[in-house]
Design an enzyme around this catalytic site. Sequence first.
Site, PDB file in Angstrom:
ATOM      1  N   SER A   1       0.851  -1.192   0.000  1.00  0.00           N
ATOM      2  CA  SER A   1       0.000   0.000   0.000  1.00  0.00           C
ATOM      3  C   SER A   1       0.884   1.238   0.000  1.00  0.00           C
ATOM      4  O   SER A   1       2.045   1.200   0.428  1.00  0.00           O
ATOM      5  CB  SER A   1      -0.893   0.008   1.243  1.00  0.00           C
ATOM      6  OG  SER A   1      -1.531   1.267   1.412  1.00  0.00           O
TER       7      SER A   1
ATOM      8  N   TYR B   1      -1.766   0.142  10.525  1.00  0.00           N
ATOM      9  CA  TYR B   1      -1.882  -0.299   9.128  1.00  0.00           C
ATOM     10  C   TYR B   1      -0.603   0.052   8.368  1.00  0.00           C
ATOM     11  O   TYR B   1      -0.092  -0.755   7.586  1.00  0.00           O
ATOM     12  CB  TYR B   1      -3.100   0.350   8.483  1.00  0.00           C
ATOM     13  CG  TYR B   1      -3.334  -0.057   7.046  1.00  0.00           C
ATOM     14  CD1 TYR B   1      -3.833  -1.311   6.734  1.00  0.00           C
ATOM     15  CD2 TYR B   1      -3.068   0.832   5.994  1.00  0.00           C
ATOM     16  CE1 TYR B   1      -4.057  -1.685   5.416  1.00  0.00           C
ATOM     17  CE2 TYR B   1      -3.289   0.464   4.684  1.00  0.00           C
ATOM     18  CZ  TYR B   1      -3.786  -0.793   4.391  1.00  0.00           C
ATOM     19  OH  TYR B   1      -3.988  -1.159   3.080  1.00  0.00           O
TER      20      TYR B   1
END
Length: 265
Positions: free
Chosen positions: A142, A155
Amino acid sequence: MAEPVRVFITGASSGIGRALAMAYAREGASLVLLGRDAERLEASARACLEAGAENAETHVADVRDREAMARVVQAAFGERPIDILVANAGVATGLMRGQLLETPDAVRAMLKINVDGVFNTVEPVILPMCARKSGRIAIVGSMAGVRSLPYSPSYCAAKAATHMWADSLRGGLAPHGVSVSLIVPGFVKTPMSARTRSWQPGAMSDERAALIIKRGLERRRPVIAFPLFMYAAMRFFALLPPAVVDGVMRRFHVDVPETPERETS
């Protein structure tokens, strides 16, 4: 006549995983699809068969279960060698405005899925691919793994871990004929991203994202990042003084709901 490419995808019941399965299905691929929701997974498999897949084998599995994942991967490879393995399954969690601490149980659950789950998916295929001296491994990271964001600390940490692991694997496995690609998506219109309330520059459909990923894997690119302007910006931010970037990031109003997943024993 060459056999159709065999593609193994986790998180294949929705989002990027499903779109990528469909992209390969249109070329007659042999698919092995994993997910936790049996109904949605079977719907994905039916759609892939209708699109032209040679077959679409499904497995309801939780990537956190190391032994179960090893059995599934080994069984799939034993039937016919896996040409492309995509470790895609993942969840997001973060902070709402005014919230200072993420829920510890949610954080641990996310780490189990996004880090342990990737390891559990990829590890069983490394030795068989190296023995064949052939294969492609794709690990979905990501933009959050490129430079940390104050509204999704755990995250970011999880994705940074998978980025480093993918980079390490790539260098180690290349001499054995196995390529490793790190996929670094920005905002993709999926059920997961729809939960995040923020400005989403460069957001694209999961179908477009899947085509970019597929094209990158065909070219064995080490990093498949999109959109490129966002990747360049995140790489640039990582070079700037932390206080400057942190100050800019705090100006954005972002709400990232926590995952409903919870740590299991």
